[in-house]
Design a protein around this motif. Structure first.
Motif, PDB file in Angstrom:
ATOM      1  N   GLY A   1      35.689  35.258  53.226  1.00  0.00           N
ATOM      2  CA  GLY A   1      35.985  36.061  52.044  1.00  0.00           C
ATOM      3  C   GLY A   1      35.307  35.504  50.802  1.00  0.00           C
ATOM      4  N   ALA A   2      35.364  34.181  50.647  1.00  0.00           N
ATOM      5  CA  ALA A   2      34.725  33.546  49.491  1.00  0.00           C
ATOM      6  C   ALA A   2      33.214  33.737  49.549  1.00  0.00           C
ATOM      7  CB  ALA A   2      35.075  32.068  49.445  1.00  0.00           C
TER       8      ALA A   2
ATOM      9  N   GLY B   1      38.456  28.150  42.416  1.00  0.00           N
ATOM     10  CA  GLY B   1      39.501  27.293  41.869  1.00  0.00           C
ATOM     11  C   GLY B   1      40.723  27.163  42.766  1.00  0.00           C
ATOM     12  N   PHE B   2      41.053  28.239  43.457  1.00  0.00           N
ATOM     13  CA  PHE B   2      42.248  28.235  44.306  1.00  0.00           C
ATOM     14  C   PHE B   2      41.890  28.308  45.784  1.00  0.00           C
ATOM     15  CE2 PHE B   2      43.806  29.970  40.256  1.00  0.00           C
ATOM     16  CZ  PHE B   2      44.827  29.051  40.014  1.00  0.00           C
TER      17      PHE B   2
ATOM     18  N   PHE C   1      34.790  36.600  37.420  1.00  0.00           N
ATOM     19  CA  PHE C   1      36.152  36.099  37.254  1.00  0.00           C
ATOM     20  C   PHE C   1      36.806  35.865  38.618  1.00  0.00           C
ATOM     21  CE2 PHE C   1      40.732  36.817  36.506  1.00  0.00           C
ATOM     22  CZ  PHE C   1      40.958  35.764  35.638  1.00  0.00           C
ATOM     23  N   ALA C   2      36.637  36.817  39.534  1.00  0.00           N
ATOM     24  CA  ALA C   2      37.202  36.665  40.882  1.00  0.00           C
ATOM     25  C   ALA C   2      36.570  35.478  41.609  1.00  0.00           C
ATOM     26  CB  ALA C   2      37.004  37.949  41.679  1.00  0.00           C
TER      27      ALA C   2
ATOM     28  N   PHE D   1      31.113  45.531  33.416  1.00  0.00           N
ATOM     29  CA  PHE D   1      32.516  45.223  33.699  1.00  0.00           C
ATOM     30  C   PHE D   1      32.723  44.811  35.154  1.00  0.00           C
ATOM     31  CE2 PHE D   1      34.021  48.029  29.994  1.00  0.00           C
ATOM     32  CZ  PHE D   1      34.080  46.934  29.143  1.00  0.00           C
ATOM     33  N   THR D   2      32.010  45.460  36.067  1.00  0.00           N
ATOM     34  CA  THR D   2      32.078  45.081  37.482  1.00  0.00           C
ATOM     35  C   THR D   2      31.573  43.662  37.671  1.00  0.00           C
ATOM     36  OG1 THR D   2      31.762  47.382  38.156  1.00  0.00           O
ATOM     37  CG2 THR D   2      31.283  45.686  39.806  1.00  0.00           C
ATOM     38  N   TRP D   3      30.457  43.362  37.041  1.00  0.00           N
ATOM     39  CA  TRP D   3      29.880  42.021  37.135  1.00  0.00           C
ATOM     40  C   TRP D   3      30.829  40.970  36.572  1.00  0.00           C
ATOM     41  CZ3 TRP D   3      27.851  39.070  32.891  1.00  0.00           C
ATOM     42  CH2 TRP D   3      27.216  37.897  33.282  1.00  0.00           C
ATOM     43  N   GLN D   4      31.425  41.255  35.418  1.00  0.00           N
ATOM     44  CA  GLN D   4      32.374  40.311  34.815  1.00  0.00           C
ATOM     45  C   GLN D   4      33.591  40.114  35.717  1.00  0.00           C
ATOM     46  OE1 GLN D   4      32.906  42.277  31.032  1.00  0.00           O
ATOM     47  NE2 GLN D   4      31.541  40.839  29.997  1.00  0.00           N
ATOM     48  N   GLY D   5      34.067  41.191  36.324  1.00  0.00           N
ATOM     49  CA  GLY D   5      35.194  41.076  37.248  1.00  0.00           C
ATOM     50  C   GLY D   5      34.860  40.236  38.469  1.00  0.00           C
ATOM     51  N   LEU D   6      33.669  40.434  39.006  1.00  0.00           N
ATOM     52  CA  LEU D   6      33.234  39.628  40.154  1.00  0.00           C
ATOM     53  C   LEU D   6      33.089  38.154  39.775  1.00  0.00           C
ATOM     54  CD1 LEU D   6      30.598  41.992  41.787  1.00  0.00           C
ATOM     55  CD2 LEU D   6      32.725  41.199  42.833  1.00  0.00           C
TER      56      LEU D   6
END
Length: 89
Positions: free
Chosen positions: A55-56, A39-40, A32-33, A25-30
């Motif tokens: 930060g990126a 993208g932004f 996604f982030a 779940f941590t990996w998936q969150g990272l």
């Protein structure tokens, strides 16, 4: 027995422990982030300036590190599970 039926009956991965599930779940969150920050990036860069690049970069480095750790632990868990059921290669 046909190969497809044998493969269907063969466990393909180890049962997931709580620690491995948390890491996934941590990996998936990272991931996604990372997708969001890439993208932004332009609006973020306009808002916070040069800090956005650092930060990126930190987020992408954390994602890469977590990916390596997750894959290593997942492979180890799967290998140990397959050995216990006698199907190791």
């Amino acid at each position: 027995m046909p190969l497809w039926l044998d493969l269907l009956r063969t466990p393909m991965a180890a049962p997931e422990t709580q620690a491995l599930k948390r890491l996934r779940f941590t990996w998936q969150g990272l991931c996604f982030a990372s997708a969001l920050i890439v993208g932004f990036f332009a609006p973020l860069h306009r808002a916070v300036g040069r800090t956005a690049a650092f930060g990126a970069a930190a987020l992408l480095l954390a994602t890469a590190t977590c990916t390596i750790v997750y894959l290593f632990r997942k492979q180890r868990a799967d290998g140990a599970f397959l050995e216990t059921i006698g199907r190791a290669e």
